[in-house]
Design an enzyme around this catalytic site. Structure first.
Site, PDB file in Angstrom:
ATOM      1  N   GLY A  38      -2.641   0.912  -2.146  1.00  0.00           N
ATOM      2  CA  GLY A  38      -2.737  -0.360  -1.443  1.00  0.00           C
ATOM      3  C   GLY A  38      -2.622  -1.557  -2.361  1.00  0.00           C
ATOM      4  O   GLY A  38      -2.143  -1.435  -3.488  1.00  0.00           O
ATOM      5  N   ALA A  39      -3.060  -2.746  -1.865  1.00  0.00           N
ATOM      6  CA  ALA A  39      -2.810  -4.022  -2.554  1.00  0.00           C
ATOM      7  C   ALA A  39      -1.308  -4.105  -2.851  1.00  0.00           C
ATOM      8  O   ALA A  39      -0.881  -4.291  -3.996  1.00  0.00           O
ATOM      9  CB  ALA A  39      -3.657  -4.162  -3.820  1.00  0.00           C
ATOM     10  N   HIS A  41       2.574  -4.692  -3.354  1.00  0.00           N
ATOM     11  CA  HIS A  41       3.394  -5.747  -3.968  1.00  0.00           C
ATOM     12  C   HIS A  41       4.857  -5.311  -3.910  1.00  0.00           C
ATOM     13  O   HIS A  41       5.178  -4.243  -3.349  1.00  0.00           O
ATOM     14  CB  HIS A  41       2.923  -6.030  -5.394  1.00  0.00           C
ATOM     15  CG  HIS A  41       2.820  -4.809  -6.261  1.00  0.00           C
ATOM     16  ND1 HIS A  41       3.912  -4.028  -6.598  1.00  0.00           N
ATOM     17  CD2 HIS A  41       1.750  -4.210  -6.855  1.00  0.00           C
ATOM     18  CE1 HIS A  41       3.533  -3.035  -7.372  1.00  0.00           C
ATOM     19  NE2 HIS A  41       2.208  -3.109  -7.537  1.00  0.00           N
ATOM     20  N   GLY A  43       6.776  -4.010  -5.972  1.00  0.00           N
ATOM     21  CA  GLY A  43       7.067  -2.681  -6.525  1.00  0.00           C
ATOM     22  C   GLY A  43       6.911  -1.608  -5.459  1.00  0.00           C
ATOM     23  O   GLY A  43       7.792  -0.757  -5.270  1.00  0.00           O
ATOM     24  N   HIS A  44       5.802  -1.663  -4.722  1.00  0.00           N
ATOM     25  CA  HIS A  44       5.594  -0.723  -3.608  1.00  0.00           C
ATOM     26  C   HIS A  44       6.705  -0.889  -2.561  1.00  0.00           C
ATOM     27  O   HIS A  44       7.225   0.096  -2.035  1.00  0.00           O
ATOM     28  CB  HIS A  44       4.241  -0.987  -2.934  1.00  0.00           C
ATOM     29  CG  HIS A  44       3.046  -0.810  -3.816  1.00  0.00           C
ATOM     30  ND1 HIS A  44       2.215  -1.853  -4.146  1.00  0.00           N
ATOM     31  CD2 HIS A  44       2.530   0.278  -4.433  1.00  0.00           C
ATOM     32  CE1 HIS A  44       1.229  -1.407  -4.920  1.00  0.00           C
ATOM     33  NE2 HIS A  44       1.403  -0.127  -5.117  1.00  0.00           N
ATOM     34  N   ASP A 157       4.884   4.136 -13.503  1.00  0.00           N
ATOM     35  CA  ASP A 157       3.903   5.138 -13.932  1.00  0.00           C
ATOM     36  C   ASP A 157       4.677   6.407 -14.301  1.00  0.00           C
ATOM     37  O   ASP A 157       4.656   7.406 -13.582  1.00  0.00           O
ATOM     38  CB  ASP A 157       2.899   5.394 -12.810  1.00  0.00           C
ATOM     39  CG  ASP A 157       2.164   4.119 -12.432  1.00  0.00           C
ATOM     40  OD1 ASP A 157       1.222   3.749 -13.135  1.00  0.00           O
ATOM     41  OD2 ASP A 157       2.580   3.463 -11.454  1.00  0.00           O
ATOM     42  N   SER A 193      -0.871  -3.724  -9.151  1.00  0.00           N
ATOM     43  CA  SER A 193      -2.001  -4.238  -8.367  1.00  0.00           C
ATOM     44  C   SER A 193      -3.073  -4.793  -9.291  1.00  0.00           C
ATOM     45  O   SER A 193      -3.879  -5.636  -8.893  1.00  0.00           O
ATOM     46  CB  SER A 193      -2.595  -3.130  -7.495  1.00  0.00           C
ATOM     47  OG  SER A 193      -1.604  -2.589  -6.653  1.00  0.00           O
TER      48      SER A 193
HETATM   49  P1  AMP Z   1      -0.315   2.477  -7.001  1.00  0.00           P
HETATM   50  O1  AMP Z   1      -0.641   1.816  -5.710  1.00  0.00           O
HETATM   51  O2  AMP Z   1      -0.512   1.614  -8.202  1.00  0.00           O
HETATM   52  O3  AMP Z   1      -0.941   3.842  -7.131  1.00  0.00           O
HETATM   53  O4  AMP Z   1       1.241   2.735  -6.968  1.00  0.00           O
HETATM   54  C1  AMP Z   1       1.840   3.445  -5.909  1.00  0.00           C
HETATM   55  C2  AMP Z   1       3.260   3.770  -6.292  1.00  0.00           C
HETATM   56  O5  AMP Z   1       3.981   2.565  -6.540  1.00  0.00           O
HETATM   57  C3  AMP Z   1       3.350   4.614  -7.573  1.00  0.00           C
HETATM   58  O6  AMP Z   1       4.360   5.597  -7.422  1.00  0.00           O
HETATM   59  C4  AMP Z   1       3.729   3.585  -8.608  1.00  0.00           C
HETATM   60  O7  AMP Z   1       4.450   4.132  -9.697  1.00  0.00           O
HETATM   61  C5  AMP Z   1       4.602   2.651  -7.801  1.00  0.00           C
HETATM   62  N1  AMP Z   1       4.674   1.337  -8.446  1.00  0.00           N
HETATM   63  C6  AMP Z   1       3.625   0.577  -8.870  1.00  0.00           C
HETATM   64  N2  AMP Z   1       4.073  -0.540  -9.489  1.00  0.00           N
HETATM   65  C7  AMP Z   1       5.428  -0.477  -9.454  1.00  0.00           C
HETATM   66  C8  AMP Z   1       6.468  -1.328  -9.945  1.00  0.00           C
HETATM   67  N3  AMP Z   1       6.219  -2.455 -10.587  1.00  0.00           N
HETATM   68  N4  AMP Z   1       7.749  -0.935  -9.734  1.00  0.00           N
HETATM   69  C9  AMP Z   1       8.024   0.229  -9.091  1.00  0.00           C
HETATM   70  N5  AMP Z   1       7.090   1.061  -8.611  1.00  0.00           N
HETATM   71  C10 AMP Z   1       5.804   0.720  -8.787  1.00  0.00           C
END
Ligand code: AMP
Length: 289
Positions: A38-39, A41, A43-44, A157, A193
């Protein structure tokens, strides 16, 4: 703007997400899963758009997974904004948001864990004991609940993406793991996030991560192939930033995450905020197309 009909279903239980997904699959529809904490952005959103482009139905899971946080890490204060996230998912015409509670995900007595050996012993695995076991366990549970055809992860990641790819393959899930490029701010900072934790000075200091990757990439482009020299170029940049504390900066193989190789990976704490980033040397470092 998407209309009411595109409002994503907010699903709270494993039974419901499984039933919805199974109905889609039985109708011959391909299901994509985007696991997140969540949160949301940009990227998600890039992962969601890729899933929407490649699949007939898209499920986004939102779950701040306690199992992947160590003692003293930011589980308690990790940003949680379900309402804003649901609005993002509506705009992206996502079909379902799966946001289970912690008790539903880990009922008392659920002690089984998944582990991807070797890959979980280095870098992020070494700095954050138990982290990847938490990631592997929750991802496998999400895979088993949603049973998607494809699941989307971010290169941001990198070690996690590799670990999940291996988990999906080693345990014969039949799920195709798709790894999507890192989305960056215009000044190069990888979206995360956790960036909301950064104060003004820290936000400026955080740019040392992308500057270090750029230094390694410049070296590679100039013909440098010596891992120690490339690593030293990264450390020079990171150590020059007074607000940064380096956890690691390495040039590793993309499969094993051990040196030598072509993938520059680093982790640093900027004040109390731990940030990670990476770059495959030899590629332009910028906003993906
Ligand atoms: P998280 O919510 O941080 O666990 O991220 C969820 C998914 O979004 C994971 O597969 C992350 O690798 C991906 N993600 C997070 N930040 C980015 C970003 N800046 N660009 C691309 N994918 C991202």
């Amino acid at each position: 703007m998407a209309d009411e009909a595109h409002r994503p279903a907010l699903v709270r239980t494993m039974e419901e997400v499984r039933a919805r997904s199974e109905a889609w699959r039985c109708a011959g529809l391909r299901v994509g899963l985007v696991p997140t904490m969540g949160a949301l952005h940009a990227g998600h959103v890039s992962l969601v758009r890729r899933a929407r482009a490649e699949c007939d139905r898209t499920v986004v899971s939102i779950f701040v997974n306690p199992l992947q946080f160590g003692p003293g890490e930011d589980f308690g204060r990790y940003p949680r904004r379900l309402d804003a996230d649901m609005e993002v998912l509506r705009e992206e015409s996502v079909d379902a948001a799966y946001a289970p509670g912690v008790e539903a995900m880990y009922p008392a007595g659920a002690t089984t864990r998944a582990r991807v050996a070797e890959l979980d012993e280095v870098l992020e695995g070494e700095c954050r004991p138990g982290h990847f076991e938490g990631v592997a366990t929750v991802v496998l549970k999400l895979f088993n609940s949603v049973r998607p055809d494809r699941a989307y992860f971010g290169q941001k990641d990198a070690q996690q993406a590799r670990l999940v790819t291996r988990l999906a393959r080693d345990l014969d899930t039949g799920i195709e793991v798709v790894v999507c490029p890192t989305v960056r701010e215009p000044d190069g900072l990888a979206l995360s996030s956790r960036n909301v934790y950064l104060g003004q000075d820290e936000r400026r200091a955080a740019l040392c991560l992308v500057r270090a990757l750029t230094a390694a990439n410049d070296g590679w482009m100039a013909g440098q192939r010596d891992t120690a020299a490339l690593r030293a170029a990264m450390l020079d940049v990171l150590l020059a930033e007074a607000l940064a504390r380096v956890d690691y900066a390495e040039i590793v193989d993309e499969e094993t995450f051990r040196p030598p190789g072509r993938l520059a990976v680093l982790a640093a704490r900027i004040g109390a905020t731990r940030l990670i980033d990476n770059h495959l040397l030899g590629r332009p470092l910028g906003q993906p197309a």
